[in-house]
Design a protein around this motif. Structure first.
Motif, short mmCIF file in Angstrom:
data_model
loop_
_atom_site.label_atom_id
_atom_site.label_comp_id
_atom_site.label_asym_id
_atom_site.label_seq_id
_atom_site.Cartn_x
_atom_site.Cartn_y
_atom_site.Cartn_z
N CYS A 139 0.85 -0.45 -0.07
CA CYS A 139 -0.19 -0.10 -0.51
C CYS A 139 1.08 1.45 0.21
O CYS A 139 0.98 1.04 1.36
CB CYS A 139 -1.10 -0.06 1.59
SG CYS A 139 -1.92 1.26 1.54
N ARG A 140 0.90 2.32 -1.02
CA ARG A 140 1.88 3.03 -0.81
C ARG A 140 1.17 4.18 -0.37
O ARG A 140 2.06 4.92 0.57
CB ARG A 140 1.64 3.87 -2.15
CG ARG A 140 2.61 5.05 -3.08
CD ARG A 140 2.56 5.10 -4.35
NE ARG A 140 3.48 6.32 -3.99
CZ ARG A 140 2.44 7.58 -4.97
NH1 ARG A 140 1.71 7.31 -5.93
NH2 ARG A 140 3.22 8.74 -5.37
N GLU A 141 -0.58 5.04 -0.07
CA GLU A 141 -1.19 5.62 0.63
C GLU A 141 -2.26 4.92 0.42
O GLU A 141 -3.16 4.11 -0.16
CB GLU A 141 -0.68 7.04 -0.66
CG GLU A 141 0.49 7.08 -1.18
CD GLU A 141 0.36 9.05 -1.49
OE1 GLU A 141 -0.23 9.92 -0.28
OE2 GLU A 141 0.49 9.05 -2.41
N SER A 142 -2.92 5.55 1.98
CA SER A 142 -3.91 5.34 2.70
C SER A 142 -5.09 6.97 2.08
O SER A 142 -4.26 8.44 3.09
CB SER A 142 -3.70 4.29 3.78
OG SER A 142 -5.71 4.38 4.11
N PHE A 143 -5.62 6.94 2.27
CA PHE A 143 -7.10 8.38 2.63
C PHE A 143 -8.58 8.06 3.03
O PHE A 143 -8.88 7.18 3.30
CB PHE A 143 -7.11 9.43 1.56
CG PHE A 143 -5.92 9.64 0.39
CD1 PHE A 143 -5.09 10.41 1.63
CD2 PHE A 143 -5.24 8.17 -0.63
CE1 PHE A 143 -3.95 11.03 0.29
CE2 PHE A 143 -4.06 8.99 -1.17
CZ PHE A 143 -3.53 10.18 -1.01
N ASN A 144 -8.53 8.70 3.90
CA ASN A 144 -9.66 8.15 4.44
C ASN A 144 -10.48 9.89 5.26
O ASN A 144 -11.31 10.08 6.52
CB ASN A 144 -9.44 7.78 6.18
CG ASN A 144 -10.74 6.74 6.89
OD1 ASN A 144 -11.83 6.45 5.84
ND2 ASN A 144 -10.90 6.70 8.09
N HIS A 145 -11.22 10.31 3.84
CA HIS A 145 -11.27 11.36 4.63
C HIS A 145 -13.06 11.53 4.07
O HIS A 145 -13.93 12.43 3.71
CB HIS A 145 -10.75 12.67 3.22
CG HIS A 145 -9.43 12.88 4.14
ND1 HIS A 145 -8.71 12.30 3.39
CD2 HIS A 145 -8.83 13.39 4.64
CE1 HIS A 145 -7.35 12.86 3.60
NE2 HIS A 145 -7.81 13.58 4.67
N HIS A 146 -13.69 10.72 3.58
CA HIS A 146 -14.78 10.55 2.84
C HIS A 146 -15.88 10.07 4.30
O HIS A 146 -15.22 9.21 4.82
CB HIS A 146 -15.19 9.33 2.02
CG HIS A 146 -14.85 9.98 0.31
ND1 HIS A 146 -15.94 11.47 0.03
CD2 HIS A 146 -14.50 9.78 -0.23
CE1 HIS A 146 -15.50 11.57 -1.37
NE2 HIS A 146 -14.41 10.43 -1.65
N LYS A 147 -16.96 10.43 4.54
CA LYS A 147 -18.38 9.84 5.68
C LYS A 147 -18.81 8.79 5.15
O LYS A 147 -20.10 8.85 4.35
CB LYS A 147 -18.49 10.67 6.35
CG LYS A 147 -17.53 11.65 7.01
CD LYS A 147 -18.24 13.23 7.31
CE LYS A 147 -17.48 14.27 7.87
NZ LYS A 147 -18.39 16.20 8.12
N GLY A 148 -18.54 7.26 4.88
CA GLY A 148 -19.09 6.79 4.56
C GLY A 148 -18.37 6.36 2.83
O GLY A 148 -17.41 6.42 2.98
N SER A 149 -19.40 5.22 2.29
CA SER A 149 -18.65 4.67 0.91
C SER A 149 -18.66 5.53 -0.23
O SER A 149 -18.24 7.00 -0.13
CB SER A 149 -19.70 3.89 0.51
OG SER A 149 -20.56 2.65 1.25
#
Length: 84
Positions: free
Chosen positions: A37-47
């Motif tokens: 895994c090069r990068e991971s983003f978690n900025h959405h609220k839901g799917s």
């Protein structure tokens, strides 16, 4: 009970990256040659419903009615578009 589902994957043409976008709001960029895994983003609220990769720009769209544009050089959100 928790159900995980995988929404989308997109292969960057002539590159060695693939995107995964999931029901928990996470978008990841993976290296095809190593599987890391090069990068991971978690900025959405839901799917996250859609993701597109072009050069060093990542665009995602989610159930939260937001389109996020990331600059992968800085790993930051460049633009947020919020729907109604």
């Amino acid at each position: 009970m928790f159900y995980f589902y995988f929404n989308t994957q997109i292969l960057k043409p002539a590159g060695n990256r693939i995107i995964s976008a999931s029901g928990d709001g996470t978008v990841k960029i993976w290296r095809l040659d190593t599987g890391d895994c090069r990068e991971s983003f978690n900025h959405h609220k839901g799917s996250v419903y859609a993701a597109m990769l072009k050069d060093d720009i990542l665009v995602t769209a989610g159930k939260d009615k937001r389109i996020l544009v990331y600059d992968l050089n800085s790993s930051r959100i460049k633009t947020k578009l919020i729907g109604q």
